[in-house]
Write a protein that holds these residues in place. Structure first.
Motif, PDB file in Angstrom:
ATOM      1  N   UNK A   2       0.821  -1.217   0.000  1.00 47.95           N
ATOM      2  CA  UNK A   2       0.000   0.000   0.000  1.00 47.95           C
ATOM      3  C   UNK A   2       0.852   1.264   0.000  1.00 47.95           C
ATOM      4  N   UNK A   3       2.063   1.143   0.533  1.00 48.71           N
ATOM      5  CA  UNK A   3       2.978   2.285   0.571  1.00 48.71           C
ATOM      6  C   UNK A   3       3.808   2.410  -0.705  1.00 48.71           C
ATOM      7  N   UNK A   4       3.585   1.526  -1.669  1.00 50.83           N
ATOM      8  CA  UNK A   4       4.314   1.602  -2.932  1.00 50.83           C
ATOM      9  C   UNK A   4       5.654   0.912  -2.916  1.00 50.83           C
ATOM     10  N   UNK A   5       5.850  -0.022  -2.013  1.00 45.44           N
ATOM     11  CA  UNK A   5       7.107  -0.753  -1.903  1.00 45.44           C
ATOM     12  C   UNK A   5       7.024  -2.008  -2.764  1.00 45.44           C
ATOM     13  N   UNK A   6       8.097  -2.352  -3.458  1.00 49.68           N
ATOM     14  CA  UNK A   6       8.107  -3.527  -4.326  1.00 49.68           C
ATOM     15  C   UNK A   6       7.951  -4.803  -3.509  1.00 49.68           C
ATOM     16  N   UNK A   7       7.498  -5.871  -4.157  1.00 51.58           N
ATOM     17  CA  UNK A   7       7.283  -7.140  -3.458  1.00 51.58           C
ATOM     18  C   UNK A   7       8.580  -7.683  -2.871  1.00 51.58           C
ATOM     19  N   UNK A   8       9.658  -7.622  -3.617  1.00 48.61           N
ATOM     20  CA  UNK A   8      10.939  -8.128  -3.134  1.00 48.61           C
ATOM     21  C   UNK A   8      11.397  -7.368  -1.893  1.00 48.61           C
ATOM     22  N   UNK A   9      11.329  -6.051  -1.942  1.00 47.22           N
ATOM     23  CA  UNK A   9      11.743  -5.226  -0.801  1.00 47.22           C
ATOM     24  C   UNK A   9      10.812  -5.440   0.380  1.00 47.22           C
ATOM     25  N   UNK A  10       9.510  -5.565   0.110  1.00 52.57           N
ATOM     26  CA  UNK A  10       8.541  -5.821   1.180  1.00 52.57           C
ATOM     27  C   UNK A  10       8.860  -7.127   1.891  1.00 52.57           C
ATOM     28  N   UNK A  11       9.174  -8.174   1.110  1.00 50.53           N
ATOM     29  CA  UNK A  11       9.483  -9.473   1.707  1.00 50.53           C
ATOM     30  C   UNK A  11      10.759  -9.402   2.538  1.00 50.53           C
ATOM     31  N   UNK A  12      11.788  -8.760   2.017  1.00 49.95           N
ATOM     32  CA  UNK A  12      13.059  -8.671   2.743  1.00 49.95           C
ATOM     33  C   UNK A  12      12.906  -7.869   4.031  1.00 49.95           C
ATOM     34  N   UNK A  13      12.189  -6.760   3.966  1.00 48.46           N
ATOM     35  CA  UNK A  13      11.998  -5.963   5.176  1.00 48.46           C
ATOM     36  C   UNK A  13      11.196  -6.752   6.208  1.00 48.46           C
ATOM     37  N   UNK A  14      10.254  -7.551   5.728  1.00 47.24           N
ATOM     38  CA  UNK A  14       9.495  -8.418   6.629  1.00 47.24           C
ATOM     39  C   UNK A  14      10.400  -9.437   7.303  1.00 47.24           C
ATOM     40  N   UNK A  15      11.324 -10.021   6.539  1.00 46.01           N
ATOM     41  CA  UNK A  15      12.266 -10.982   7.117  1.00 46.01           C
ATOM     42  C   UNK A  15      13.081 -10.330   8.235  1.00 46.01           C
ATOM     43  N   UNK A  16      13.632  -9.155   7.948  1.00 45.24           N
ATOM     44  CA  UNK A  16      14.504  -8.493   8.929  1.00 45.24           C
ATOM     45  C   UNK A  16      13.711  -8.011  10.137  1.00 45.24           C
ATOM     46  N   UNK A  17      12.496  -7.554   9.883  1.00 47.90           N
ATOM     47  CA  UNK A  17      11.636  -7.085  10.964  1.00 47.90           C
ATOM     48  C   UNK A  17      11.262  -8.225  11.908  1.00 47.90           C
TER      49      UNK A  17
END
Length: 274
Positions: free
Chosen positions: A181-196
């Motif tokens: 929803x914030x305009x973040x790519x799927x790959x970046x969203x997944x990686x940030x989720x992993x680190x979070x």
């Protein structure tokens, strides 16, 4: 021996569902209804959270060079880029941390049951499909964790907080929805989720361990170790699969899966109670 085999099955389910946006806690609660561990309720609450440490260890091992900010050539030096990333991760962790510290026991008592899980599986599955349809022809504005702002990190943390309250929401699923929803790519969203997940899971496990009133017996420690070890190995394959899959696919298939599973659980409940 039967309990050890059950722990292996729980580890497999944890390793797969922790990283796919289909709710690991929800699947573990549903699995416990079908194949309960023959142990105390207090230990089950501990097991449900601590087994996630095996899954998070997979992220740490696989992404070590991306997340470790320090190096020791001619003294201790730190990567400014990685430190900034960790500041964003900490900011995003605050909402769920506040909920976990203040109201974890309350929400566990109220919502940690298979009916809540089924309802949230369906609702978030619908949201996934709607968001992906809305996002279909849009070009991501953010294609790197470096480009996520502090404010956006906090908003992603709010989405993660929802998952901390309602099992079946999926921590990874809610943060990915927020990111899209914030305009973040799927790959970046997944990686940030992993680190979070690192502070979320480590912090959640520490809270459970500190609050655990019972003693740990040798058989219980064995179950925890086995479950964590299996979750670690399976998580490596699950993470690799997800990152390969989203190169050419969206997340709608996970939405449909969630809806189907939630509907089945609700039908079974209605059939057995009415």
């Amino acid at each position: 021996m039967i309990e050890v085999l059950k722990s292996i099955v729980f580890g497999i389910v944890e390793g797969i569902t922790e990283w796919l946006p289909i709710s690991s806690t929800g699947h573990m609660i549903l699995l416990e209804q079908v194949m309960p561990l023959n142990l105390s309720e207090e230990f089950w609450d501990l097991f449900l959270v601590v087994i996630q440490l095996g899954a998070i260890l997979a992220v740490i091992v696989m992404y070590w060079n991306r997340i470790w900010p320090f190096h020791f050539n001619h003294g201790v030096r730190a990567s400014r880029k990685k430190l900034i990333m960790w500041v964003k991760i900490i900011i995003a962790s605050v909402p769920a941390a506040v909920v976990g510290v203040l109201w974890d026991d309350v929400f566990t008592r109220l919502f940690y049951n298979y009916i809540t899980v089924a309802i949230m599986l369906v609702l978030v599955g619908i949201v996934f499909i709607v968001v992906e349809n809305w996002n279909r022809n849009r070009v991501p504005r953010i294609d790197s964790i470096d480009d996520i702002s502090y404010g956006q990190a906090l908003l992603i943390g709010v989405f993660q907080m929802i998952a901390a309250i309602f099992p079946g929401t999926s921590r990874s699923g809610s943060t990915i929805i927020g990111s899209l929803l914030l305009g973040i790519s799927r790959k970046t969203a997944a990686e940030f989720t992993f680190f979070l997940a690192i502070p979320a899971m480590v912090g959640g496990s520490l809270i459970k361990i500190v609050r655990y009133d019972g003693g740990l017996y040798a058989n219980e420690i064995l179950l925890l170790v086995v479950g964590m070890a299996v979750a670690f190995v399976v998580s490596i394959f699950a993470i690799r699969f997800l990152m390969t899959y989203i190169r050419n696919h969206d997340f709608k298939v996970f939405g449909w899966y969630r809806i189907a599973l939630g509907a089945i659980v609700l039908v079974v409940f209605l059939a057995t109670h009415f």
